[in-house]
Motif scaffolding. Sequence first.
Motif, short mmCIF file in Angstrom:
data_model
loop_
_atom_site.label_atom_id
_atom_site.label_comp_id
_atom_site.label_asym_id
_atom_site.label_seq_id
_atom_site.Cartn_x
_atom_site.Cartn_y
_atom_site.Cartn_z
N GLU A 70 0.84 -1.20 0.00
CA GLU A 70 0.00 0.00 0.00
C GLU A 70 0.87 1.26 0.00
O GLU A 70 0.62 2.20 -0.75
N SER A 71 1.92 1.26 0.80
CA SER A 71 2.82 2.42 0.85
C SER A 71 3.48 2.68 -0.50
O SER A 71 3.60 3.83 -0.93
N LEU A 72 3.91 1.62 -1.17
CA LEU A 72 4.53 1.77 -2.49
C LEU A 72 3.53 2.35 -3.50
O LEU A 72 3.89 3.19 -4.33
N LEU A 73 2.29 1.90 -3.44
CA LEU A 73 1.25 2.42 -4.34
C LEU A 73 1.02 3.90 -4.08
O LEU A 73 0.94 4.70 -5.01
N VAL A 74 0.91 4.25 -2.81
CA VAL A 74 0.67 5.64 -2.43
C VAL A 74 1.82 6.53 -2.92
O VAL A 74 1.60 7.62 -3.43
N GLU A 75 3.05 6.04 -2.76
CA GLU A 75 4.21 6.80 -3.23
C GLU A 75 4.14 7.07 -4.74
O GLU A 75 4.65 8.08 -5.21
N ARG A 76 3.52 6.17 -5.48
CA ARG A 76 3.37 6.33 -6.94
C ARG A 76 2.12 7.13 -7.30
O ARG A 76 1.80 7.28 -8.48
N GLY A 77 1.39 7.61 -6.29
CA GLY A 77 0.21 8.43 -6.55
C GLY A 77 -1.05 7.66 -6.84
O GLY A 77 -2.01 8.21 -7.37
N ILE A 78 -1.07 6.37 -6.49
CA ILE A 78 -2.26 5.54 -6.70
C ILE A 78 -3.06 5.50 -5.40
O ILE A 78 -2.55 5.08 -4.36
N ALA A 79 -4.30 5.95 -5.46
CA ALA A 79 -5.18 5.93 -4.29
C ALA A 79 -5.59 4.48 -4.01
O ALA A 79 -5.86 3.72 -4.95
N VAL A 80 -5.66 4.11 -2.74
CA VAL A 80 -5.99 2.74 -2.35
C VAL A 80 -7.23 2.74 -1.47
O VAL A 80 -7.29 3.43 -0.46
N HIS A 81 -8.22 1.95 -1.89
CA HIS A 81 -9.40 1.69 -1.07
C HIS A 81 -9.29 0.23 -0.66
O HIS A 81 -9.62 -0.66 -1.45
N GLY A 82 -8.78 -0.01 0.54
CA GLY A 82 -8.55 -1.37 0.99
C GLY A 82 -9.67 -1.91 1.87
O GLY A 82 -10.58 -1.18 2.27
N ARG A 83 -9.58 -3.22 2.12
CA ARG A 83 -10.52 -3.95 2.97
C ARG A 83 -11.94 -3.93 2.41
O ARG A 83 -12.92 -3.86 3.13
#
Length: 130
Positions: A70-83
């Motif tokens: 998740e942290s790597l995705l966020v660093e690349r500017g990708i929003a994450v909706h988890g769970r």
Amino acid sequence: MKVAVPVWQGRVSPVFDVAGQIVLVDLVEGAEVSRCQCALAETEPEPRVSQLAELQVETLICGAISRMLESLLVERGIAVHGRVCGGVEEVLEAFAAGRLEEPEYAMPGCCGGQRRRFRGGCRRGGGHGR
């Protein structure tokens, strides 16, 4: 907006880190304009994130996800909706309508529906369109 959802048997894959397929959907003002299914060829976190970035994914809707990924995705500017859990169609409809935070889309055992959401490229206030 390009949205990716890992899929397993028509549902949101329970664990993104090991998912083998994603559905890519282009949304314009909440309406689907295109869709395709892609294999996730990469299994290691950094190449997996690079693959999503190359596909121009802006938002990932997924089930469980490791903090590192998740942290790597966020660093690349990708929003994450988890769970998130449920049928892919229902989840995409809920996302487009701004209803993804409703309890029926929360993975079982997720603290009464409280989830990590809108990480990275986040736009708080419920706006999903560009």
